[in-house]
Every structure is written in C-alpha cells, then in structure tokens.
Design an enzyme around this catalytic site. Structure first.
Site, PDB file in Angstrom:
ATOM      1  N   ASN A  11     -17.275   1.523  -0.517  1.00 37.92           N
ATOM      2  CA  ASN A  11     -15.911   1.412  -0.006  1.00 37.92           C
ATOM      3  C   ASN A  11     -15.924   1.962   1.415  1.00 37.92           C
ATOM      4  O   ASN A  11     -15.999   3.176   1.617  1.00 37.92           O
ATOM      5  CB  ASN A  11     -14.965   2.227  -0.904  1.00 37.92           C
ATOM      6  CG  ASN A  11     -13.548   2.258  -0.356  1.00 37.92           C
ATOM      7  OD1 ASN A  11     -13.225   1.559   0.606  1.00 37.92           O
ATOM      8  ND2 ASN A  11     -12.695   3.075  -0.965  1.00 37.92           N
ATOM      9  N   LYS A  13     -13.635   1.967   3.560  1.00 32.71           N
ATOM     10  CA  LYS A  13     -12.332   2.501   3.992  1.00 32.71           C
ATOM     11  C   LYS A  13     -12.002   1.983   5.403  1.00 32.71           C
ATOM     12  O   LYS A  13     -12.397   0.863   5.742  1.00 32.71           O
ATOM     13  CB  LYS A  13     -12.334   4.031   3.897  1.00 32.71           C
ATOM     14  CG  LYS A  13     -12.753   4.505   2.486  1.00 32.71           C
ATOM     15  CD  LYS A  13     -12.520   5.952   2.217  1.00 32.71           C
ATOM     16  CE  LYS A  13     -12.974   6.291   0.798  1.00 32.71           C
ATOM     17  NZ  LYS A  13     -12.749   7.695   0.452  1.00 32.71           N
ATOM     18  N   HIS A  97      -6.636   2.927  -5.411  1.00 33.56           N
ATOM     19  CA  HIS A  97      -7.389   4.052  -4.849  1.00 33.56           C
ATOM     20  C   HIS A  97      -6.432   5.224  -4.600  1.00 33.56           C
ATOM     21  O   HIS A  97      -5.289   5.022  -4.206  1.00 33.56           O
ATOM     22  CB  HIS A  97      -8.071   3.628  -3.542  1.00 33.56           C
ATOM     23  CG  HIS A  97      -9.110   4.614  -3.105  1.00 33.56           C
ATOM     24  ND1 HIS A  97      -8.784   5.795  -2.474  1.00 33.56           N
ATOM     25  CD2 HIS A  97     -10.460   4.630  -3.261  1.00 33.56           C
ATOM     26  CE1 HIS A  97      -9.903   6.481  -2.238  1.00 33.56           C
ATOM     27  NE2 HIS A  97     -10.927   5.799  -2.712  1.00 33.56           N
ATOM     28  N   GLU A  99      -6.186   7.200  -2.236  1.00 36.55           N
ATOM     29  CA  GLU A  99      -5.623   7.244  -0.879  1.00 36.55           C
ATOM     30  C   GLU A  99      -4.402   6.340  -0.780  1.00 36.55           C
ATOM     31  O   GLU A  99      -3.456   6.636  -0.048  1.00 36.55           O
ATOM     32  CB  GLU A  99      -6.709   6.866   0.144  1.00 36.55           C
ATOM     33  CG  GLU A  99      -7.716   8.006   0.296  1.00 36.55           C
ATOM     34  CD  GLU A  99      -9.131   7.573   0.610  1.00 36.55           C
ATOM     35  OE1 GLU A  99      -9.357   6.429   1.041  1.00 36.55           O
ATOM     36  OE2 GLU A  99     -10.049   8.404   0.398  1.00 36.55           O
ATOM     37  N   GLU A 169     -12.424   8.519 -10.064  1.00 36.08           N
ATOM     38  CA  GLU A 169     -12.605   9.252  -8.816  1.00 36.08           C
ATOM     39  C   GLU A 169     -11.714  10.493  -8.826  1.00 36.08           C
ATOM     40  O   GLU A 169     -10.518  10.398  -8.517  1.00 36.08           O
ATOM     41  CB  GLU A 169     -12.219   8.369  -7.616  1.00 36.08           C
ATOM     42  CG  GLU A 169     -13.038   7.111  -7.480  1.00 36.08           C
ATOM     43  CD  GLU A 169     -13.079   6.611  -6.036  1.00 36.08           C
ATOM     44  OE1 GLU A 169     -14.165   6.270  -5.581  1.00 36.08           O
ATOM     45  OE2 GLU A 169     -12.025   6.593  -5.363  1.00 36.08           O
ATOM     46  N   GLY A 175     -14.603  12.775  -0.448  1.00 41.18           N
ATOM     47  CA  GLY A 175     -14.782  13.149   0.954  1.00 41.18           C
ATOM     48  C   GLY A 175     -14.848  14.651   1.175  1.00 41.18           C
ATOM     49  O   GLY A 175     -14.790  15.120   2.312  1.00 41.18           O
ATOM     50  N   SER A 215     -17.922  11.930  -3.393  1.00 42.72           N
ATOM     51  CA  SER A 215     -19.082  12.630  -2.818  1.00 42.72           C
ATOM     52  C   SER A 215     -20.394  12.278  -3.507  1.00 42.72           C
ATOM     53  O   SER A 215     -21.280  13.119  -3.623  1.00 42.72           O
ATOM     54  CB  SER A 215     -18.851  14.147  -2.812  1.00 42.72           C
ATOM     55  OG  SER A 215     -17.732  14.461  -2.009  1.00 42.72           O
TER      56      SER A 215
HETATM   57  P1  13P Z   1     -16.671   9.698  -0.756  1.00 37.10           P
HETATM   58  O1  13P Z   1     -17.924   9.112  -1.321  1.00 37.10           O
HETATM   59  O2  13P Z   1     -16.641   9.720   0.742  1.00 37.10           O
HETATM   60  O3  13P Z   1     -16.327  11.019  -1.379  1.00 37.10           O
HETATM   61  O4  13P Z   1     -15.469   8.690  -1.165  1.00 37.10           O
HETATM   62  C1  13P Z   1     -15.357   8.280  -2.466  1.00 37.10           C
HETATM   63  C2  13P Z   1     -14.327   7.212  -2.531  1.00 37.10           C
HETATM   64  O5  13P Z   1     -13.156   7.462  -2.324  1.00 37.10           O
HETATM   65  C3  13P Z   1     -14.767   5.842  -2.820  1.00 37.10           C
HETATM   66  O6  13P Z   1     -13.695   5.005  -3.072  1.00 37.10           O
END
Ligand code: 13P
Length: 256
Positions: A11, A13, A97, A99, A169, A175, A215
């Site tokens: 992803n 982003k 997601h 976010e 997640e 992150g 992560s």
């Molecule tokens: P990270 O791997 O940067 O923690 O992000 C995970 C994520 O949100 C994948 O959709």
C-alpha cells in the site's frame, strides 16, 4: 502447507509521482514478476494506476486501488468508481483503511457499501480492520474487530466471500515501528477466522486470506508469516523500496 496462497500487498499510500511509481514497479517486476509461490499486489495512488498497470503487463503482479466510491457514476467530485478502476485493469481495492476511517470519517456502513459494490464489479476488496491503542488498552480489541468485520461483510454471499481479503491492521502498529507480537497477531487472526466460520461456514473460511499490516518488514516478517492464520501482509513503509518489498515476497515464499 496451507491451502491459502500467501499474499503480499504494498500500500503505497500518498507516495510517488507516476514516474517514481513506474521506476519502483519495474524493479519489483524484474525481481519477482515471474514467481508463482506468492500472490503479489501493488496499490499505487490513483494517479499512477494506469502507468503502473502498463508496467505490470506480462508479469504475475496484480494492481490494486487504495479506495473506491460505491456509486457507479454521478456527482461525487473527487471520487472514483469500480468501473473506472476495472477499466484500468485493477483487480483489488483497499477499503476501510484506518487512515480513511480516522481522517475521512468513513463509517462501517459506508465501507460495507464499497465492499458490496466492488464485489459486484469483480474487484476484490481488501477489507482493513483493527483497533486503536486506546481500544487495545481497554480490552476492546476483539469487540472492535468483530464489529468492523461483521459490518464490513454484511450482505456478502458465501459464493463471493472467497474473493474478499481481510487485513488486520492494529492502528497503533501502523507507521510507528511498533509491530504486534506474533502471539497478539495470531490471536486476532484466529478470532477473525472463527468469525468467518460463523458467517460463511468452515470450507469458505479456510479459503479467505487474512493479512497482517502494521510495521511489517523483512526482519519481523518470517515469524509473523509462519503463524497458522497469517496469510500474508499489507505493507506500507517497506513497500516503497523494491529491496525490502522483494525480501518480504521471499519471506512469504519461504513460509508457504
Ligand atoms: P506500515 O507498514 O507503514 O506500518 O503501514 C501499514 C499499513 O497501513 C498498510 O496498509
């Protein structure tokens, strides 16, 4: 060996111009474009879907969008429909997601509409679910995950359920560099599988892939991917560089 083929999804982003995205995907294709041990998906921003899709031609790597609107067309400024994504040869779409839930106030009901519209249009939804730190500390993890899963999959038929991918997640691990322990992750994955059994029956539930996200990187992936109910990863940061993404693909191949 699991009956479920492992899936590694990147992803990206809100990262990479179209030119940068093509450069990255060309490196991934060169390293992993022909391997068949693991399913591989990349999810660039909308602006790079077409160029990345072209760069993926002839490889086994599949294209995903990061979001979709449930309506087929109309006055929804800034939104993109299932048909538009299919016309660019996208096979998957990330929905729900954290976010988007947090920064764009997406509700379970809206996410469910996206899941249903995607399935209707032959786009495979990657439904993201997961608890915040406050919810984990308040012992709400399983309750939150159950609500998000059941609401997100409301109305999905048994026949189409195997086209859905679930991504667990934990919000506190995204992150942040804080990865869930393998025990924490496996516990929730097994719980999700048990909910899928209740919703769709044992045979279907055993076919649905449940990815871990938060992560995940080459150093922690082998242990996570060795867990019985962890069928792959949804990768943010470590998917933005071909070397770490390819290492994750290799880790999944070794864990199959
Ligand atoms: P990270 O791997 O940067 O923690 O992000 C995970 C994520 O949100 C994948 O959709």
């Amino acid at each position: 060996m699991s009956i479920r083929k492992k899936l590694i999804a990147g992803n990206w982003k809100m990262n990479k111009t179209s030119a940068d995205a093509v450069a990255l995907v060309q490196e991934i294709v060169a390293e992993a474009g022909k391997q068949n041990d693991v399913d591989i998906v990349v999810a660039p921003p909308f602006t790079s879907l077409e160029s990345v899709g072209k760069a993926l031609e002839g490889s086994v790597i599949k294209l995903s969008a990061q979001n979709v609107h449930p309506e087929p067309s109309g006055a929804y400024t800034g939104e993109i429909s299932v048909g538009m994504l299919r016309s660019l040869f996208a096979n998957y779409v990330i929905v729900g997601h954290s976010e988007r839930r947090i920064y764009f106030s997406e509700t379970d009901a809206f996410i469910n509409q996206k899941v249903l519209a995607s399935l209707k249009g032959q786009l495979k939804p990657i439904l993201c679910i997961g608890e915040t730190l406050a919810e984990r500390e308040g012992n709400q993890t399983l309750k939150v995950v159950q609500t998000q899963l059941e609401a997100g999959l409301d109305g999905v038929s048994k026949d189409l359920a195997t086209s859905v991918v679930i991504a667990y997640e934990p919000v506190w691990a995204i992150g942040t560099g804080k990865v869930a322990t393998t025990e924490q992750a496996q516990e929730v994955h097994a719980f999700i599988r048990s909910l899928l059994v209740k919703l769709f029956g044992e045979a279907v539930a055993q076919k649905v892939r449940i990815l871990y996200g938060g992560s995940m990187k080459p150093s922690n992936a082998p242990e996570l991917l060795a867990q019985k109910d962890i069928d792959g990863g949804l990768i943010g940061g470590a998917s933005l560089e071909s070397r770490s993404f390819v290492e994750l693909i290799k880790a999944a191949a070794a864990a199959k």
